[in-house]
Motif scaffolding. Sequence first.
Motif, PDB file in Angstrom:
ATOM      1  N   ARG A   1       0.839  -1.196   0.000  1.00 48.20           N
ATOM      2  CA  ARG A   1       0.000   0.000   0.000  1.00 48.20           C
ATOM      3  C   ARG A   1       0.873   1.244   0.000  1.00 48.20           C
ATOM      4  NH1 ARG A   1      -2.395   2.711   4.688  1.00 48.20           N
ATOM      5  NH2 ARG A   1      -4.078   4.101   3.989  1.00 48.20           N
ATOM      6  N   ILE A   2       0.444   2.255  -0.740  1.00 49.83           N
ATOM      7  CA  ILE A   2       1.179   3.509  -0.798  1.00 49.83           C
ATOM      8  C   ILE A   2       0.185   4.664  -0.703  1.00 49.83           C
ATOM      9  CG2 ILE A   2       1.137   3.591  -3.345  1.00 49.83           C
ATOM     10  CD1 ILE A   2       4.088   4.685  -1.118  1.00 49.83           C
ATOM     11  N   TYR A   3       0.578   5.734  -0.045  1.00 50.26           N
ATOM     12  CA  TYR A   3      -0.310   6.881   0.170  1.00 50.26           C
ATOM     13  C   TYR A   3       0.559   8.131   0.309  1.00 50.26           C
ATOM     14  CZ  TYR A   3       1.135   5.537   4.861  1.00 50.26           C
ATOM     15  OH  TYR A   3       1.887   5.180   5.946  1.00 50.26           O
ATOM     16  N   GLY A   4      -0.086   9.286   0.372  1.00 50.24           N
ATOM     17  CA  GLY A   4       0.641  10.546   0.345  1.00 50.24           C
ATOM     18  C   GLY A   4       1.743  10.665   1.371  1.00 50.24           C
ATOM     19  N   GLY A   5       1.453  10.346   2.632  1.00 53.18           N
ATOM     20  CA  GLY A   5       2.458  10.450   3.686  1.00 53.18           C
ATOM     21  C   GLY A   5       3.639   9.533   3.447  1.00 53.18           C
ATOM     22  N   LYS A   6       3.363   8.327   2.952  1.00 54.65           N
ATOM     23  CA  LYS A   6       4.440   7.367   2.675  1.00 54.65           C
ATOM     24  C   LYS A   6       5.286   7.827   1.498  1.00 54.65           C
ATOM     25  CE  LYS A   6       6.633   3.537   3.512  1.00 54.65           C
ATOM     26  NZ  LYS A   6       7.390   3.368   4.782  1.00 54.65           N
ATOM     27  N   VAL A   7       4.636   8.386   0.466  1.00 58.32           N
ATOM     28  CA  VAL A   7       5.388   8.925  -0.663  1.00 58.32           C
ATOM     29  C   VAL A   7       6.284  10.063  -0.194  1.00 58.32           C
ATOM     30  CG1 VAL A   7       5.213  10.152  -2.860  1.00 58.32           C
ATOM     31  CG2 VAL A   7       3.685   8.251  -2.389  1.00 58.32           C
ATOM     32  N   ALA A   8       5.769  10.922   0.685  1.00 53.86           N
ATOM     33  CA  ALA A   8       6.577  12.013   1.232  1.00 53.86           C
ATOM     34  C   ALA A   8       7.821  11.462   1.928  1.00 53.86           C
ATOM     35  CB  ALA A   8       5.743  12.837   2.207  1.00 53.86           C
ATOM     36  N   GLU A   9       7.645  10.392   2.691  1.00 57.54           N
ATOM     37  CA  GLU A   9       8.776   9.755   3.362  1.00 57.54           C
ATOM     38  C   GLU A   9       9.769   9.201   2.350  1.00 57.54           C
ATOM     39  OE1 GLU A   9       9.593   6.461   6.902  1.00 57.54           O
ATOM     40  OE2 GLU A   9       7.718   6.376   5.762  1.00 57.54           O
ATOM     41  N   ASN A  10       9.253   8.512   1.325  1.00 59.87           N
ATOM     42  CA  ASN A  10      10.118   7.976   0.277  1.00 59.87           C
ATOM     43  C   ASN A  10      10.945   9.074  -0.371  1.00 59.87           C
ATOM     44  OD1 ASN A  10       7.887   5.380  -1.075  1.00 59.87           O
ATOM     45  ND2 ASN A  10       9.095   5.446   0.793  1.00 59.87           N
ATOM     46  N   ILE A  11      10.287  10.176  -0.719  1.00 59.43           N
ATOM     47  CA  ILE A  11      10.966  11.275  -1.397  1.00 59.43           C
ATOM     48  C   ILE A  11      12.052  11.877  -0.513  1.00 59.43           C
ATOM     49  CG2 ILE A  11      10.672  13.618  -2.292  1.00 59.43           C
ATOM     50  CD1 ILE A  11       7.894  12.764  -3.267  1.00 59.43           C
ATOM     51  N   CYS A  12      11.726  12.129   0.745  1.00 62.34           N
ATOM     52  CA  CYS A  12      12.706  12.743   1.657  1.00 62.34           C
ATOM     53  C   CYS A  12      13.911  11.836   1.869  1.00 62.34           C
ATOM     54  CB  CYS A  12      12.046  13.087   2.985  1.00 62.34           C
ATOM     55  SG  CYS A  12      10.883  14.464   2.882  1.00 62.34           S
ATOM     56  N   GLN A  13      13.667  10.549   2.031  1.00 63.12           N
ATOM     57  CA  GLN A  13      14.774   9.620   2.207  1.00 63.12           C
ATOM     58  C   GLN A  13      15.626   9.530   0.946  1.00 63.12           C
ATOM     59  OE1 GLN A  13      13.417   5.828   3.669  1.00 63.12           O
ATOM     60  NE2 GLN A  13      12.928   6.633   5.691  1.00 63.12           N
ATOM     61  N   ALA A  14      14.967   9.533  -0.220  1.00 66.52           N
ATOM     62  CA  ALA A  14      15.700   9.437  -1.482  1.00 66.52           C
ATOM     63  C   ALA A  14      16.546  10.685  -1.728  1.00 66.52           C
ATOM     64  CB  ALA A  14      14.719   9.222  -2.637  1.00 66.52           C
ATOM     65  N   LEU A  15      15.983  11.863  -1.447  1.00 71.15           N
ATOM     66  CA  LEU A  15      16.744  13.092  -1.639  1.00 71.15           C
ATOM     67  C   LEU A  15      17.885  13.194  -0.632  1.00 71.15           C
ATOM     68  CD1 LEU A  15      14.070  15.824  -2.461  1.00 71.15           C
ATOM     69  CD2 LEU A  15      15.307  14.291  -3.984  1.00 71.15           C
ATOM     70  N   ALA A  16      17.624  12.747   0.613  1.00 74.71           N
ATOM     71  CA  ALA A  16      18.691  12.735   1.616  1.00 74.71           C
ATOM     72  C   ALA A  16      19.830  11.836   1.168  1.00 74.71           C
ATOM     73  CB  ALA A  16      18.137  12.267   2.962  1.00 74.71           C
ATOM     74  N   ARG A  17      19.479  10.723   0.574  1.00 74.12           N
ATOM     75  CA  ARG A  17      20.510   9.799   0.072  1.00 74.12           C
ATOM     76  C   ARG A  17      21.320  10.448  -1.054  1.00 74.12           C
ATOM     77  NH1 ARG A  17      22.533   7.777  -4.740  1.00 74.12           N
ATOM     78  NH2 ARG A  17      23.416   5.710  -4.454  1.00 74.12           N
ATOM     79  N   CYS A  18      20.651  11.195  -1.947  1.00 73.41           N
ATOM     80  CA  CYS A  18      21.364  11.893  -3.018  1.00 73.41           C
ATOM     81  C   CYS A  18      22.371  12.887  -2.436  1.00 73.41           C
ATOM     82  CB  CYS A  18      20.374  12.631  -3.919  1.00 73.41           C
ATOM     83  SG  CYS A  18      19.307  11.564  -4.918  1.00 73.41           S
TER      84      CYS A  18
END
Length: 612
Positions: free
Chosen positions: A525-542
């Motif tokens: 399952r995916i939803y707005g809050g989880k996508v926000a978490e994914n994005i923040c973690q991915a950008l932090a990794r970059c």
Amino acid sequence: MDLITLDFETYYDKKYSLTKLTTEEYIRDHQFEVIGVGVKVNNEGTEWASGTHEQLKEYLQTFNWAESMVLAHNTVFDGAILSWCFDIHPRIYTDTLCIARALHGVEVGGSLRVLSERYQIGIKGTEILNALGKRREDFTVEELGRYGDYCINDVELTYKLFNIFLHKGFPKTELRIIDCTLRMFIEPVLELDLGLLEQHLETTKQIKEDLVTSSGVTKKELMSNPKFAELLEGLGVVPPMKTSLATGKQTYAFAKTDEQFKALENHHDLRVQALVTSRLGLKRTLEETRTNRFIGIAKRGLLPVPVRYYAAHTGRWGGDDKINIQNLPSRGVNGKKLKSSILAPEGYTLIDCDSSQIEARVLAWLAGQDDLVSAFLNGEDVYIKMSSKIYNIPEEDVTKDQRFVGKTTILGCGYGMGAVRFADQLQSFGTHMDIDEARRVVSIYREANWNISHFWRACQNMLVEMSRGDSGSFGPSGVIKYGVEGSNGYILLPSGLKMRYDDLQYEQGERGPEFKYRTRRGYTRIYGGKVAENICQALARCIIGDQMLATAKRYKVALTVHDSVVCCVPENRLEEATRFIEKCMSTTSTWAEGLPITCESNNGKSYGEAAG
């Protein structure tokens, strides 16, 4: 710079193989033997060489490794052989397995066979099956020839894959990050304190024995759900729950297949580990198993740090080779012992530099929560500021315990966490909060950070648009770009890689569309809050990837854990190295203008001391 593609073929049998041993154990074992190696320079034909160790070393030394990029499929293995067995160190390492994980996502198969079939470039052979239990001297001339042809085919497939990946535009910066990650394992510098490890192993065993003795828990009581729940609660752990398929009611998740329960095997408190492993019928706690592995490594040599490139959906690194440096315990009874056993070599020290609160900073910047961004930029204590709002008191009156609640709120509620989960998270840290108070705190966070709440909705709208086949962007300067490829949604990251949501689907729920995407374990399952978490973690990794590369230009990056980089530096250059590393780790990426980044560093002879 030449490209040298290679593949080592080595002895294995039913008990001695990479399926039974870690890569480090296998290569350093006395049974290890190289049968032969396939080598391809640029686009020239692949050569097969077989012979004694001395003959192979003489052959390999004919190549200009110092001006070459080495390519293999699973370079951790082939690169380690090249380094540990033949003392050969190329200019740069790369790996089609690493690249495939980044391009196709961690949920798809990355074996050479699977990738070759996917791209229709040939078929991986099966001759290796006939090599089971055979030393080089056991092969006939014809058998060795067939084995050589098998190896040559693997080299050619790897070379073809690499060229396909480059043609697809795999980012050059990511190639450098792959090299930096591989070197942590292939070119180790860290030592292990064998005496400390052996003492820790005995202490760990004694803790487990004392627990059973002091608690008076019998096997029958241990298997009683209510009694076991009481034991966990007594150690400050909220018992995991699930919905019973038979009754539809909440029940304890204490089965060996329950992921939340199995996760407690890795709890920071050894007493919790002991209870869980006893319940599961395991002979050892995870701490025992990992300590035994460290002891084995200490007896064989330096510590190769196994960090898996692009291990998570968000691109973050992960643990590997069955020791998982990424989650060594720091808290609880006898905590930090494993970290403290990891030492810098003589004349060197370790600097652990952590990118402070990077996810919370990225989130505030992305969402346009300008007051929070300003607070970060001005070096204010955002945890105290949050606590002041929660308890309606002046910032100077906030206590240590109240600040901890503020910290948990800032770091935990940024992705839409509800009251129940928030209360559970506090409880896992030993802080009790009833559900009504948790609802109040969550509400205060959302009211104070309304732009972040809007950002969750923007992420939810992105899912809606991707499900319709649309593309777009949002965030500062449109940094978040998204689109679809067939039925697969993706977010294009600043690194040039895509975070994937394969086979994105939705169905209409009571509160609107509910989304899910396919993973290897089924749909998630995916939803707005989880996508926000994914994005923040991915950008932090970059960002951390860029910082790590800048740091590696001058100092050896020995390991990376979460948001930190650990470097091994000469003791007589400690002050200069600290300034340089802190500068690198406080620099944001060019695409993130206005994002306030800072760091904290510590140093010590051991990783435990440096990690603080």
